[in-house]
Design a protein around this motif. Structure first.
Motif, PDB file in Angstrom:
ATOM      1  N   LEU A  85     -10.113  -1.838  -5.874  1.00 31.04           N
ATOM      2  CA  LEU A  85      -9.028  -2.644  -5.330  1.00 31.04           C
ATOM      3  C   LEU A  85      -7.676  -1.983  -5.568  1.00 31.04           C
ATOM      4  O   LEU A  85      -6.806  -1.989  -4.688  1.00 31.04           O
ATOM      5  N   ALA A  86      -7.493  -1.410  -6.736  1.00 28.96           N
ATOM      6  CA  ALA A  86      -6.250  -0.699  -7.041  1.00 28.96           C
ATOM      7  C   ALA A  86      -6.059   0.463  -6.069  1.00 28.96           C
ATOM      8  O   ALA A  86      -4.957   0.680  -5.554  1.00 28.96           O
ATOM      9  N   PHE A  87      -7.143   1.190  -5.790  1.00 29.67           N
ATOM     10  CA  PHE A  87      -7.084   2.285  -4.825  1.00 29.67           C
ATOM     11  C   PHE A  87      -6.658   1.755  -3.457  1.00 29.67           C
ATOM     12  O   PHE A  87      -5.780   2.313  -2.799  1.00 29.67           O
ATOM     13  N   GLY A  88      -7.276   0.651  -3.039  1.00 30.19           N
ATOM     14  CA  GLY A  88      -6.946   0.061  -1.750  1.00 30.19           C
ATOM     15  C   GLY A  88      -5.513  -0.427  -1.667  1.00 30.19           C
ATOM     16  O   GLY A  88      -4.877  -0.362  -0.614  1.00 30.19           O
ATOM     17  N   LEU A  89      -4.999  -0.921  -2.763  1.00 32.26           N
ATOM     18  CA  LEU A  89      -3.627  -1.422  -2.827  1.00 32.26           C
ATOM     19  C   LEU A  89      -2.618  -0.305  -3.094  1.00 32.26           C
ATOM     20  O   LEU A  89      -1.407  -0.535  -3.053  1.00 32.26           O
ATOM     21  N   GLU A  90      -3.120   0.873  -3.413  1.00 38.01           N
ATOM     22  CA  GLU A  90      -2.293   2.037  -3.747  1.00 38.01           C
ATOM     23  C   GLU A  90      -1.410   1.776  -4.969  1.00 38.01           C
ATOM     24  O   GLU A  90      -0.203   2.014  -4.968  1.00 38.01           O
ATOM     25  N   VAL A  91      -2.057   1.246  -6.006  1.00 42.76           N
ATOM     26  CA  VAL A  91      -1.377   1.036  -7.290  1.00 42.76           C
ATOM     27  C   VAL A  91      -2.244   1.642  -8.393  1.00 42.76           C
ATOM     28  O   VAL A  91      -3.432   1.887  -8.189  1.00 42.76           O
TER      29      VAL A  91
END
Length: 76
Positions: free
Chosen positions: A60-66
Motif C-alpha cells: 500500500l505504501a508503494f501504491g501511495l508513493e510514501v
C-alpha cells in the motif's frame, strides 16, 4: 496489555489509510491496481475490519508513493 487484535487501532489505521488515499485523489480501485492489493481487502482495511500484514502495508505504501514508515504516522 497489548492485544493482537486492537479494534480501535485498526480503525485508526484504516481512517489514516483512507486519508492518505484521498489526499492523492485515488479511488480504492486505483490504489488496488497500483499496489496489487485486492479492492475488497483495501475496503476492509479502511473500515478497520481486518488486520493487514506488514507485506500488505508495504504494498500500500508503494501504491501511495510514501515510505512504509509514513503508514504509521497516525499514532498518537
Amino acid at each position: 496489555m497489548i492485544h493482537v487484535r486492537d479494534e480501535k487501532y485498526l480503525k485508526q489505521f484504516g481512517k489514516y489509510l483512507k486519508k492518505l488515499r484521498e489526499e492523492r485523489n485515488m479511488s480504492q480501485e486505483f490504489l488496488a491496481n497500483k499496489s496489487d492489493v485486492a479492492l475488497a481487502q483495501i475496503t476492509r482495511i479502511e473500515r478497520g475490519v481486518i488486520n493487514p500484514t506488514i507485506c500488505t502495508i508495504k504494498a500500500l505504501a508503494f501504491g501511495l508513493e510514501v515510505k512504509t514508515s509514513e503508514m504509521f504516522e497516525f499514532e498518537n
